[in-house]
Design an enzyme around this catalytic site. Structure first.
Site, PDB file in Angstrom:
ATOM      1  N   TRP A  99     -45.700   5.993  22.840  1.00 29.06           N
ATOM      2  CA  TRP A  99     -44.413   5.401  22.475  1.00 29.06           C
ATOM      3  C   TRP A  99     -43.267   6.136  23.152  1.00 29.06           C
ATOM      4  O   TRP A  99     -42.283   5.520  23.576  1.00 29.06           O
ATOM      5  CB  TRP A  99     -44.252   5.389  20.948  1.00 29.06           C
ATOM      6  CG  TRP A  99     -45.341   4.591  20.307  1.00 29.06           C
ATOM      7  CD1 TRP A  99     -46.361   5.057  19.528  1.00 29.06           C
ATOM      8  CD2 TRP A  99     -45.568   3.181  20.454  1.00 29.06           C
ATOM      9  NE1 TRP A  99     -47.197   4.027  19.164  1.00 29.06           N
ATOM     10  CE2 TRP A  99     -46.730   2.869  19.716  1.00 29.06           C
ATOM     11  CE3 TRP A  99     -44.894   2.149  21.127  1.00 29.06           C
ATOM     12  CZ2 TRP A  99     -47.237   1.573  19.641  1.00 29.06           C
ATOM     13  CZ3 TRP A  99     -45.408   0.868  21.057  1.00 29.06           C
ATOM     14  CH2 TRP A  99     -46.561   0.587  20.320  1.00 29.06           C
ATOM     15  N   ASP A 166     -36.961   9.124  17.520  1.00 29.30           N
ATOM     16  CA  ASP A 166     -37.754   8.003  17.004  1.00 29.30           C
ATOM     17  C   ASP A 166     -38.562   8.567  15.845  1.00 29.30           C
ATOM     18  O   ASP A 166     -39.484   9.363  16.041  1.00 29.30           O
ATOM     19  CB  ASP A 166     -38.667   7.460  18.108  1.00 29.30           C
ATOM     20  CG  ASP A 166     -39.605   6.359  17.617  1.00 29.30           C
ATOM     21  OD1 ASP A 166     -39.624   6.071  16.399  1.00 29.30           O
ATOM     22  OD2 ASP A 166     -40.343   5.798  18.456  1.00 29.30           O
ATOM     23  N   LYS A 190     -43.942   1.865   8.174  1.00 29.46           N
ATOM     24  CA  LYS A 190     -44.797   2.999   7.834  1.00 29.46           C
ATOM     25  C   LYS A 190     -44.431   3.483   6.432  1.00 29.46           C
ATOM     26  O   LYS A 190     -45.167   3.271   5.483  1.00 29.46           O
ATOM     27  CB  LYS A 190     -44.623   4.136   8.846  1.00 29.46           C
ATOM     28  CG  LYS A 190     -44.570   3.698  10.301  1.00 29.46           C
ATOM     29  CD  LYS A 190     -45.906   3.260  10.848  1.00 29.46           C
ATOM     30  CE  LYS A 190     -45.808   2.944  12.331  1.00 29.46           C
ATOM     31  NZ  LYS A 190     -47.081   2.539  12.914  1.00 29.46           N
TER      32      LYS A 190
END
Length: 360
Positions: A99, A166, A190
């Protein structure tokens, strides 16, 4: 058979949040109209938007000069919105997983990008140390938890330039000094809700510094708006996902807040890592000092590699859901986010012990 949800995301959510959302879908705010049908300009929904932002501010002690935004497009959209808003000459990135690598790719569309360090040489199994953050960078970007590889940055970094993070997969899991960051973003799916909404926590003074013209929807100032009632409401917000977030954050607060979540998360992770280290059939994949509290990755010990499929079937038969590892790492991954109860971790540990007893 009872199911134990270890999915990496979308993932386990608090049952009270699910139940409250089901009721709101039937009838929102005693209006006789369901959550999925209401206008986002009703007073009831404007109240939910404010309450949700206020919960973020309370739970993370967010300073007054920051704004909390709820946007569509997930964290992947933020990969390009961050550099669009902040990158004037050069940005610095820490590459700790796929990511982070995707974020770097998007940033290169807007200017020079310096990768200060990378752990790609060992399949992202550790967090790089001893790197230097360039003081001439417009910002320094990190990915605090690497869902695929099971590594995590456990401390808030002291950065000489604007720090951007992030935090898709570890937000609300530990105490956080927001004042050390210029911008924090992530997908909700999440720890704070379902897929469909991204959160952005941004310090207002870092915006409006780039010379490029910005598309209206890309400019964070558009979503801040001029009045509080307009915040995150320039276009129709993802109502369902934000409502679940609202209820999830209420649950976090009721459990004792982020400090309580951190205590529980450490206990769950310690129990599972202890079994991985004890059990001769399994081995962890992440550097011990960088092990994630959210995503526990492990594989079969070399001697038992041929039993990987057998263990997956064994665990599935005992109610374990979502423990197959990502293809980049293989083996197994147990995601133990805030709403994952200790009971689930205990069940997985018992399963591992039983498998060792039967096969070791």
């Amino acid at each position: 058979m009872k199911k134990y949800n270890f999915n990496a995301g979308p993932c386990v959510l608090p049952k009270p949040a699910i139940e409250a959302t089901i009721e709101a879908i039937r009838d929102f705010d005693n209006t006789g109209i369901g959550l999925l049908e209401i206008s986002h300009r009703t007073p009831g929904w404007e109240r939910i938007m404010k309450e949700t932002a206020d919960l973020w501010k309370e739970l993370l002690n967010i300073p007054d000069n920051y704004q909390v935004l709820f946007l569509g497009g997930g964290a992947s959209t933020q990969f390009f919105e961050v550099p669009a808003n902040l990158l004037e000459k050069k940005a610095a990135y820490l590459q700790t997983g796929v990511w982070a690598k995707k974020a770097i790719k998007e940033a290169k569309l807007y200017g020079e990008v310096e990768v200060v360090a990378s752990s790609e040489d060992k399949n992202y199994s550790y967090i790089p140390k001893g790197y230097t953050i360039p003081t001439d960078a417009d910002y320094f970007h990190i990915t605090t938890n690497n869902t695929i590889y099971g590594t995590e940055i456990h401390e808030d970094i002291d950065s000489p330039v604007t720090l951007v993070a992030d935090m898709s997969s570890d937000i609300m899991s530990r105490p956080l000094d927001v004042s050390k960051y210029g911008l924090i973003y992530g997908g909700a799916q999440k720890n704070v809700g379902p897929a469909g909404v991204a959160f952005v926590i941004v310090r207002e003074d870092i915006l409006g510094k780039v010379n490029r013209p910005l598309p209206t929807m890309v400019d964070y100032r558009t979503h801040i708006g001029k009045e509080e009632k307009d915040r995150s409401m320039f276009n129709t917000p993802p109502v369902f996902a934000i409502y679940v977030m609202h209820e999830t954050l209420k649950w976090v607060k009721a459990q004792g807040g982020v400090d309580a979540m951190y205590k529980r998360n450490k206990e769950k992770a310690e129990m599972l890592y202890a079994e991985i280290d004890r059990n001769k059939m399994f081995v962890g994949t992440a550097a011990v000092e960088d092990r994630s509290l959210m995503n526990v990755c492990f594989v079969m010990n070399e001697e038992y590699k041929d039993k990987e499929g057998e263990f997956l079937d064994f665990a599935k038969a005992r109610g374990m859901v979502g423990i197959k590892g990502h293809r980049s790492v293989g083996g197994f991954r147990a995601s133990i986010y805030n709403a994952c109860p200790m009971e689930s971790v205990e069940a997985l540990v018992d399963c591992m012990k039983e498998f060792e007893k039967n096969n070791g």
